[in-house]
Design an enzyme around this catalytic site. Structure first.
Site, PDB file in Angstrom:
ATOM      1  N   HIS A 151      28.675   3.188 -63.907  1.00 62.29           N
ATOM      2  CA  HIS A 151      28.484   2.037 -63.020  1.00 62.29           C
ATOM      3  C   HIS A 151      27.090   1.445 -63.132  1.00 62.29           C
ATOM      4  O   HIS A 151      26.193   2.032 -63.736  1.00 62.29           O
ATOM      5  CB  HIS A 151      28.786   2.434 -61.567  1.00 62.29           C
ATOM      6  CG  HIS A 151      27.881   3.476 -60.985  1.00 62.29           C
ATOM      7  ND1 HIS A 151      26.618   3.191 -60.533  1.00 62.29           N
ATOM      8  CD2 HIS A 151      28.071   4.806 -60.783  1.00 62.29           C
ATOM      9  CE1 HIS A 151      26.055   4.301 -60.064  1.00 62.29           C
ATOM     10  NE2 HIS A 151      26.909   5.301 -60.207  1.00 62.29           N
ATOM     11  N   CYS A 167      27.076  10.604 -61.524  1.00 60.91           N
ATOM     12  CA  CYS A 167      27.601   9.439 -62.235  1.00 60.91           C
ATOM     13  C   CYS A 167      26.646   8.996 -63.338  1.00 60.91           C
ATOM     14  O   CYS A 167      25.492   9.392 -63.391  1.00 60.91           O
ATOM     15  CB  CYS A 167      27.837   8.295 -61.260  1.00 60.91           C
ATOM     16  SG  CYS A 167      29.203   8.586 -60.109  1.00 60.91           S
TER      17      CYS A 167
END
Length: 191
Positions: A151, A167
């Site tokens: 992301h 992440c």
């Protein structure tokens, strides 16, 4: 008011405005990503299939394989020790300006950081202040959500560092570029 006082006041106001204007570019450029983390076409040794994503967390790079021994390389921020994802996954969902809520484990680990999410079902709407940034690619393994994402980020200084909750973070413009290049079903391998 006398003319000299008026001229002095105009000069001071103009000087302040000019110094503010001149200072703005340096403020805007207060942080620039190291050029080694900018997207670039590179040669790779791997026999990874074109269209697959390969992530090397220790090097802080994500590679989108574009052809035999060729890839588009992006700099990334990755998970802190013990929080990173390793193995194979598939991009099963993509979102523009995604909504976000930290996982229960994140809230438990850092209740002060995620105080607005404690004891409720609040979901932060997508937008420029959302930690997932401009785009998110959702990683699934064996049909199940891993809760790991590739992301964007509101913290560009994290690129090239191991600071996230697991992440893979990218500069917003870079994740937008990757988002347009990969379809759902893309294989992702994190070494």
């Amino acid at each position: 008011m006398s003319a000299p006082l008026m001229l002095r006041r105009h000069f001071l106001t103009s000087a302040a405005a000019a110094s503010t204007t001149l200072a703005m570019p340096s403020i805007a450029r207060a942080f620039e990503v190291d050029t080694k983390y900018l997207p670039q076409e590179v040669r790779i040794k791997s026999g990874v299939e074109p269209g697959q994503i390969l992530i090397l967390p220790q090097a802080h790079y994500l590679y989108l394989v574009t052809g035999p021994n060729q890839a588009r390389r992006y700099g990334v921020g990755v998970g802190k020790a013990g929080l990173e994802f390793k193995g194979d996954a598939v991009i099963q969902r993509k979102a523009k300006w995604p909504n976000w809520r930290p996982t229960a484990e994140m809230i438990k680990r850092e209740p002060r950081t995620y105080a607005k999410f404690v004891d409720n079902d609040y979901i932060q709407p997508g937008g420029p202040s959302n930690p997932l940034g401009a785009r998110a690619l959702y990683l699934y393994k064996n049909g199940r959500d891993t809760y790991f994402r590739i992301h964007g980020t509101t913290q560009p200084r994290s690129i090239g560092r191991s600071v996230s909750n697991g992440c893979i973070r990218m500069i917003n413009d870079h994740v937008k570029d990757l988002y347009e290049r990969v379809p759902t079903g893309t294989r992702v391998t994190v070494l």
